[in-house]
Design a protein around this motif. Structure first.
Motif, PDB file in Angstrom:
ATOM      1  N   UNK A  86       0.874  -1.162  -0.101  1.00 40.86           N
ATOM      2  CA  UNK A  86      -0.021  -0.175   0.050  1.00 40.86           C
ATOM      3  C   UNK A  86       0.900   1.322   0.115  1.00 40.86           C
ATOM      4  N   UNK A  87       0.609   2.371  -0.666  1.00 42.36           N
ATOM      5  CA  UNK A  87       1.360   3.557  -0.865  1.00 42.36           C
ATOM      6  C   UNK A  87       1.175   4.367   0.728  1.00 42.36           C
ATOM      7  N   UNK A  88       2.298   4.621   1.025  1.00 41.65           N
ATOM      8  CA  UNK A  88       2.317   4.884   2.392  1.00 41.65           C
ATOM      9  C   UNK A  88       2.529   6.602   2.544  1.00 41.65           C
ATOM     10  N   UNK A  89       2.673   7.444   1.466  1.00 32.11           N
ATOM     11  CA  UNK A  89       2.886   8.634   1.777  1.00 32.11           C
ATOM     12  C   UNK A  89       2.401   9.445   0.402  1.00 32.11           C
ATOM     13  N   UNK A  90       2.112  10.629   0.285  1.00 32.66           N
ATOM     14  CA  UNK A  90       1.677  11.384  -0.861  1.00 32.66           C
ATOM     15  C   UNK A  90       0.236  11.417  -1.080  1.00 32.66           C
ATOM     16  N   UNK A  91      -0.003  11.970  -2.399  1.00 36.27           N
ATOM     17  CA  UNK A  91      -1.304  12.079  -2.915  1.00 36.27           C
ATOM     18  C   UNK A  91      -2.066  10.860  -3.004  1.00 36.27           C
ATOM     19  N   UNK A  92      -1.546   9.641  -2.938  1.00 39.33           N
ATOM     20  CA  UNK A  92      -2.239   8.382  -3.642  1.00 39.33           C
ATOM     21  C   UNK A  92      -1.959   7.442  -2.247  1.00 39.33           C
ATOM     22  N   UNK A  93      -1.937   8.189  -1.132  1.00 39.13           N
ATOM     23  CA  UNK A  93      -1.865   7.267  -0.008  1.00 39.13           C
ATOM     24  C   UNK A  93      -2.796   6.290   0.313  1.00 39.13           C
ATOM     25  N   UNK A  94      -2.405   5.164   0.817  1.00 42.77           N
ATOM     26  CA  UNK A  94      -3.685   4.318   1.195  1.00 42.77           C
ATOM     27  C   UNK A  94      -4.239   3.288   0.050  1.00 42.77           C
ATOM     28  N   UNK A  95      -3.606   3.752  -1.193  1.00 40.73           N
ATOM     29  CA  UNK A  95      -3.884   2.807  -2.640  1.00 40.73           C
ATOM     30  C   UNK A  95      -2.978   1.376  -2.368  1.00 40.73           C
ATOM     31  N   UNK A  96      -3.825   0.490  -2.784  1.00 36.82           N
ATOM     32  CA  UNK A  96      -3.297  -0.805  -2.943  1.00 36.82           C
ATOM     33  C   UNK A  96      -2.758  -1.018  -4.237  1.00 36.82           C
ATOM     34  N   UNK A  97      -1.425  -1.712  -4.353  1.00 33.19           N
ATOM     35  CA  UNK A  97      -1.053  -2.251  -5.712  1.00 33.19           C
ATOM     36  C   UNK A  97      -0.507  -3.632  -5.410  1.00 33.19           C
ATOM     37  N   UNK A  98      -1.030  -4.571  -6.374  1.00 26.37           N
ATOM     38  CA  UNK A  98      -0.697  -5.713  -6.255  1.00 26.37           C
ATOM     39  C   UNK A  98       0.830  -6.241  -6.536  1.00 26.37           C
ATOM     40  N   UNK A  99       1.492  -5.092  -7.135  1.00 24.67           N
ATOM     41  CA  UNK A  99       2.997  -5.190  -7.469  1.00 24.67           C
ATOM     42  C   UNK A  99       3.387  -6.096  -8.399  1.00 24.67           C
ATOM     43  N   UNK A 100       2.189  -6.788  -9.321  1.00 19.16           N
ATOM     44  CA  UNK A 100       2.444  -7.578 -10.631  1.00 19.16           C
ATOM     45  C   UNK A 100       2.442  -6.456 -11.682  1.00 19.16           C
ATOM     46  N   UNK A 101       3.472  -7.001 -12.643  1.00 12.94           N
ATOM     47  CA  UNK A 101       3.638  -6.185 -13.706  1.00 12.94           C
ATOM     48  C   UNK A 101       3.950  -7.023 -14.951  1.00 12.94           C
ATOM     49  N   UNK A 102       3.473  -6.521 -16.027  1.00 12.26           N
ATOM     50  CA  UNK A 102       3.712  -7.219 -17.539  1.00 12.26           C
ATOM     51  C   UNK A 102       4.858  -6.414 -18.229  1.00 12.26           C
ATOM     52  N   UNK A 103       5.631  -5.519 -17.564  1.00 14.96           N
ATOM     53  CA  UNK A 103       6.716  -4.985 -18.182  1.00 14.96           C
ATOM     54  C   UNK A 103       7.985  -5.346 -17.265  1.00 14.96           C
ATOM     55  N   UNK A 104       9.240  -5.043 -17.861  1.00 14.55           N
ATOM     56  CA  UNK A 104      10.206  -5.303 -17.017  1.00 14.55           C
ATOM     57  C   UNK A 104      10.505  -3.693 -16.345  1.00 14.55           C
ATOM     58  N   UNK A 105      11.210  -3.571 -15.384  1.00 15.32           N
ATOM     59  CA  UNK A 105      11.527  -2.557 -14.514  1.00 15.32           C
ATOM     60  C   UNK A 105      11.402  -2.964 -13.185  1.00 15.32           C
TER      61      UNK A 105
END
Length: 282
Positions: free
Chosen positions: A61-80
């Motif tokens: 979960x994003x812990x600071x800033x404008x998007x705080x408390x937003x969940x991200x599954x941390x899965x990606x279809x791109x490299x990086x």
């Protein structure tokens, strides 16, 4: 065909050495042998190791800033390895600030995200009530699944529609003419921005606000780029938004990381200095 492939693999070795050194040669050789690796160098390995620390620390979960408390599954279809900066709320921070600035100044209510990827921006903005609803366009099929999962986990199924390739006709199905006047287009389409926007579909976006990631360096067609910028200058007030600094020491949660880890977190993996085109209707 096999000879051309072999020559291509051979040529990749000195290029890897020039850019990454001996460890780059090792990873290039592994790929040439058919062994899968997501690393180009030992720096990538360090980024990945640090990213795993941040994912564990933040519990996705994003812990600071404008998007705080937003969940991200941390899965990606791109490299990086950009989830460290995303979860800390620092990713494309200047873009976040400009979006909020435009939203407040012009009372924008809707957002259309061309090239939404995992939904970092559109989900964070609607989750934190800066916008009421939106459409997230993502051309990659696997990316759409990860995007939808993030939307579901943030309980935004009723507020964000997911679609494939960027399509103005689909935008019109969702937003009427009045709603488009209160709409922001956020565009990250890896160079396709120079073909998506044209005189034929101008009527769909000429009253909206736009922030477009500029991928000029990926496109060789100078004429298409010239036409794009002329179209935008004729219909919008333009601002070029530059990348900005980050302060890795401002976040208490990462105080135990060493300096190398802190600064690697700030990297968004860009191939060169980039900017964004901000378009405000005339």
């Amino acid at each position: 065909m096999k000879i051309n492939l072999l020559l291509k693999k051979i040529k990749s070795i000195p290029l890897a050495y020039q850019k990454y050194g001996l460890d780059g040669v090792i990873y290039a050789t592994l790929r040439n042998l058919g062994i899968k690796t997501k690393y180009n160098s030992i720096i990538d390995k360090k980024k990945d190791h640090t990213q795993k620390k941040i994912i564990h620390l933040t519990k996705k979960k994003i812990i600071s800033g404008y998007y705080k408390s937003t969940y991200l599954n941390c899965n990606t279809s791109w490299s990086g390895f950009d989830y460290s900066s995303k979860l800390l709320g620092l990713y494309e921070h200047q873009v976040q600030e400009k979006i909020i600035q435009l939203q407040k100044k012009y009372q924008l209510e809707n957002i259309v995200n061309f090239g939404a990827a995992d939904g970092f921006h559109i989900i964070g903005l609607i989750k934190n009530k800066y916008f009421k609803k939106g459409i997230a366009f993502e051309i990659d099929k696997q990316g759409q699944k990860y995007l939808q999962d993030n939307i579901n986990m943030n309980n935004l199924r009723e507020k964000i529609v997911v679609s494939g390739k960027a399509d103005f006709e689909k935008v019109i199905d969702y937003l009427n003419e009045d709603e488009l006047k209160k709409n922001l287009f956020l565009v990250d389409v890896e160079g396709d921005e120079f073909s998506i926007f044209n005189e034929n579909n101008l009527r769909f976006f000429r009253k909206s606000f736009l922030i477009i990631e500029n991928h000029s360096f990926l496109v060789n067609d100078e004429e298409s780029k010239k036409k794009f910028f002329q179209l935008m200058k004729n219909n919008f007030s333009l601002e070029i938004l530059q990348n900005s600094g980050r302060n890795p020491y401002a976040i208490d949660e990462i105080q135990d990381l060493d300096d190398d880890e802190r600064w690697l977190i700030m990297s968004e993996g860009r191939p060169k200095k980039m900017d964004w085109i901000v378009c405000v209707p005339l």
